[in-house]
Design a protein around this motif. Structure first.
Motif, mmCIF file in Angstrom:
data_model
loop_
_atom_site.group_PDB
_atom_site.id
_atom_site.type_symbol
_atom_site.label_atom_id
_atom_site.label_comp_id
_atom_site.label_asym_id
_atom_site.label_seq_id
_atom_site.Cartn_x
_atom_site.Cartn_y
_atom_site.Cartn_z
ATOM 1 N N ASP A 17 -7.936 32.379 -8.063
ATOM 2 C CA ASP A 17 -8.828 31.387 -8.668
ATOM 3 C C ASP A 17 -8.088 30.058 -8.809
ATOM 4 O O ASP A 17 -6.966 30.011 -9.287
ATOM 5 C CB ASP A 17 -9.266 31.857 -10.075
ATOM 6 N N GLY A 18 -8.743 28.997 -8.416
ATOM 7 C CA GLY A 18 -8.160 27.663 -8.593
ATOM 8 C C GLY A 18 -7.168 27.285 -7.515
ATOM 9 O O GLY A 18 -6.622 26.195 -7.527
ATOM 10 N N ASP A 19 -6.897 28.208 -6.585
ATOM 11 C CA ASP A 19 -5.958 27.926 -5.499
ATOM 12 C C ASP A 19 -6.754 27.640 -4.228
ATOM 13 O O ASP A 19 -7.986 27.767 -4.204
ATOM 14 C CB ASP A 19 -5.029 29.133 -5.296
ATOM 15 N N THR A 20 -6.064 27.244 -3.171
ATOM 16 C CA THR A 20 -6.752 26.956 -1.911
ATOM 17 C C THR A 20 -6.215 27.774 -0.744
ATOM 18 O O THR A 20 -6.788 27.748 0.344
ATOM 19 C CB THR A 20 -6.596 25.462 -1.540
ATOM 20 N N LEU A 21 -5.086 28.480 -0.967
ATOM 21 C CA LEU A 21 -4.472 29.231 0.129
ATOM 22 C C LEU A 21 -4.358 30.710 -0.244
ATOM 23 O O LEU A 21 -4.216 31.047 -1.427
ATOM 24 C CB LEU A 21 -3.065 28.684 0.414
ATOM 25 N N PRO A 22 -4.395 31.591 0.767
ATOM 26 C CA PRO A 22 -4.190 33.017 0.483
ATOM 27 C C PRO A 22 -2.773 33.281 -0.011
ATOM 28 O O PRO A 22 -1.815 32.686 0.500
ATOM 29 C CB PRO A 22 -4.416 33.697 1.848
ATOM 30 N N ARG A 23 -2.643 34.157 -1.003
ATOM 31 C CA ARG A 23 -1.333 34.520 -1.563
ATOM 32 C C ARG A 23 -1.249 36.031 -1.679
ATOM 33 O O ARG A 23 -2.269 36.712 -1.714
ATOM 34 C CB ARG A 23 -1.171 33.936 -2.984
ATOM 35 N N HIS A 24 -0.012 36.530 -1.808
ATOM 36 C CA HIS A 24 0.193 37.945 -2.128
ATOM 37 C C HIS A 24 0.027 38.109 -3.640
ATOM 38 O O HIS A 24 0.805 37.554 -4.416
ATOM 39 C CB HIS A 24 1.587 38.402 -1.694
ATOM 40 N N VAL A 25 -0.989 38.893 -4.033
ATOM 41 C CA VAL A 25 -1.306 39.048 -5.454
ATOM 42 C C VAL A 25 -1.205 40.522 -5.830
ATOM 43 O O VAL A 25 -1.716 41.393 -5.111
ATOM 44 C CB VAL A 25 -2.729 38.531 -5.759
ATOM 45 N N CYS A 26 -0.547 40.799 -6.949
ATOM 46 C CA CYS A 26 -0.403 42.175 -7.413
ATOM 47 C C CYS A 26 -1.719 42.662 -8.016
ATOM 48 O O CYS A 26 -2.317 41.995 -8.862
ATOM 49 C CB CYS A 26 0.710 42.261 -8.453
ATOM 50 N N GLY A 27 -2.147 43.868 -7.582
ATOM 51 C CA GLY A 27 -3.389 44.449 -8.076
ATOM 52 C C GLY A 27 -3.266 45.008 -9.484
ATOM 53 O O GLY A 27 -4.268 45.288 -10.130
ATOM 54 N N ARG A 28 -2.057 45.191 -9.986
ATOM 55 C CA ARG A 28 -1.888 45.750 -11.330
ATOM 56 C C ARG A 28 -1.522 44.671 -12.344
ATOM 57 O O ARG A 28 -2.228 44.477 -13.323
ATOM 58 C CB ARG A 28 -0.819 46.845 -11.332
ATOM 59 N N CYS A 29 -0.388 43.958 -12.129
ATOM 60 C CA CYS A 29 0.054 43.013 -13.168
ATOM 61 C C CYS A 29 -0.445 41.585 -12.908
ATOM 62 O O CYS A 29 -0.281 40.716 -13.758
ATOM 63 C CB CYS A 29 1.578 43.045 -13.329
ATOM 64 N N GLY A 30 -1.049 41.362 -11.742
ATOM 65 C CA GLY A 30 -1.650 40.050 -11.490
ATOM 66 C C GLY A 30 -0.682 38.973 -11.052
ATOM 67 O O GLY A 30 -1.074 37.819 -10.823
ATOM 68 N N THR A 31 0.602 39.322 -10.931
ATOM 69 C CA THR A 31 1.586 38.315 -10.510
ATOM 70 C C THR A 31 1.244 37.782 -9.113
ATOM 71 O O THR A 31 0.921 38.556 -8.211
ATOM 72 C CB THR A 31 3.009 38.921 -10.482
ATOM 73 N N ILE A 32 1.304 36.469 -8.972
ATOM 74 C CA ILE A 32 1.089 35.841 -7.669
ATOM 75 C C ILE A 32 2.458 35.563 -7.051
ATOM 76 O O ILE A 32 3.281 34.864 -7.652
ATOM 77 C CB ILE A 32 0.299 34.518 -7.817
ATOM 78 N N HIS A 33 2.706 36.140 -5.877
ATOM 79 C CA HIS A 33 4.014 35.971 -5.224
ATOM 80 C C HIS A 33 3.911 34.853 -4.195
ATOM 81 O O HIS A 33 3.511 35.074 -3.061
ATOM 82 C CB HIS A 33 4.444 37.290 -4.586
ATOM 83 N N TYR A 34 4.281 33.648 -4.627
ATOM 84 C CA TYR A 34 4.215 32.477 -3.750
ATOM 85 C C TYR A 34 5.330 32.542 -2.715
ATOM 86 O O TYR A 34 6.447 32.980 -3.016
ATOM 87 C CB TYR A 34 4.361 31.185 -4.566
ATOM 88 N N GLN A 35 5.044 32.102 -1.503
ATOM 89 C CA GLN A 35 6.077 31.978 -0.475
ATOM 90 C C GLN A 35 6.128 30.523 -0.040
ATOM 91 O O GLN A 35 5.113 29.960 0.367
ATOM 92 C CB GLN A 35 5.764 32.890 0.711
ATOM 93 N N ASN A 36 7.298 29.937 -0.149
ATOM 94 C CA ASN A 36 7.477 28.513 0.146
ATOM 95 C C ASN A 36 8.603 28.330 1.155
ATOM 96 O O ASN A 36 9.406 29.228 1.341
ATOM 97 C CB ASN A 36 7.794 27.761 -1.157
ATOM 98 N N PRO A 37 8.656 27.155 1.790
ATOM 99 C CA PRO A 37 9.692 26.931 2.804
ATOM 100 C C PRO A 37 11.099 27.064 2.228
ATOM 101 O O PRO A 37 11.332 26.812 1.044
ATOM 102 C CB PRO A 37 9.435 25.490 3.255
ATOM 103 N N LYS A 38 12.017 27.436 3.094
ATOM 104 C CA LYS A 38 13.428 27.572 2.695
ATOM 105 C C LYS A 38 14.218 26.357 3.184
ATOM 106 O O LYS A 38 13.966 25.831 4.261
ATOM 107 C CB LYS A 38 14.023 28.835 3.318
#
Ligand SMILES: [Zn+2]
Length: 176
Positions: A17-38
């Motif tokens: 919600d409120g984002d514009t790109l697909p992310r890896h989201v945990c189905g249990r704790c709801g943590t959003i695991h962002y992946q950004n450039p290195k």
């Protein structure tokens, strides 16, 4: 990325919600695991009219030549990271001079920041990730055996600037 690093549950890919790109989201704790450039940090060490290159002892591009550079670590500055990589790959001590090349590689989610640097002594030797370390005059650079387009681009720029006697920070976007 398959599992949540917080709770171990499986992840799903969706637009939060409120984002514009697909992310890896945990189905249990709801943590959003962002992946950004290195950020890859490194340097172009000079000794008089030669530059230091390392021949890679690791994949990818095993056996090809590159400037000392690697992924930045947490808790260090970009200049500290560049000096650390130079020590690790070439056992070489340097003085960082100035930022020299900022190269975006959006297709592989990396950004290179390379510094000009001055080699402090000739007491260098290959680290674990290098087969060889050596100094090269411009005409000795193994152009056909360079590991990465970023390195080739930066070296070409460096010799051009050296001929003109004027160095400044260069930016480039390289797409594969
Ligand atoms: Zn979780």
């Amino acid at each position: 990325m398959n599992y949540c690093s917080h709770c171990g549950h499986t992840l799903s890919v969706r637009i939060p919600d409120g984002d514009t790109l697909p992310r890896h989201v945990c189905g249990r704790c709801g943590t959003i695991h962002y992946q950004n450039p290195k950020l890859v940090v490194g340097c172009l060490p000079e000794w008089e009219d030669r530059v230091l290159l390392c021949r890679r002892a690791i994949k990818p591009r095993y056996g090809l030549w590159t400037l000392p550079a690697g992924f930045m670590e947490n808790g260090e500055t970009t200049a500290e990271g560049a000096a650390r990589e130079t020590l690790e790959e070439a056992n070489a001590r340097i003085e960082i001079l100035a930022p020299y090349a900022l190269v975006n590689l959006p297709d592989i989610d990396q950004i290179y920041l390379l510094y000009r640097a001055r080699l402090l002594d000739l007491d260098y030797h290959p680290g674990q990730e290098s087969l060889e370390v050596d100094l090269f005059h411009e005409h000795e650079i193994p152009w056909a055996q360079l590991a990465f387009p970023t390195i080739e681009h930066t070296l070409h720029q460096f010799f051009q600037d050296r001929d003109s006697g004027h160095f400044e920070l260069h930016t480039a976007d390289i797409r594969y």
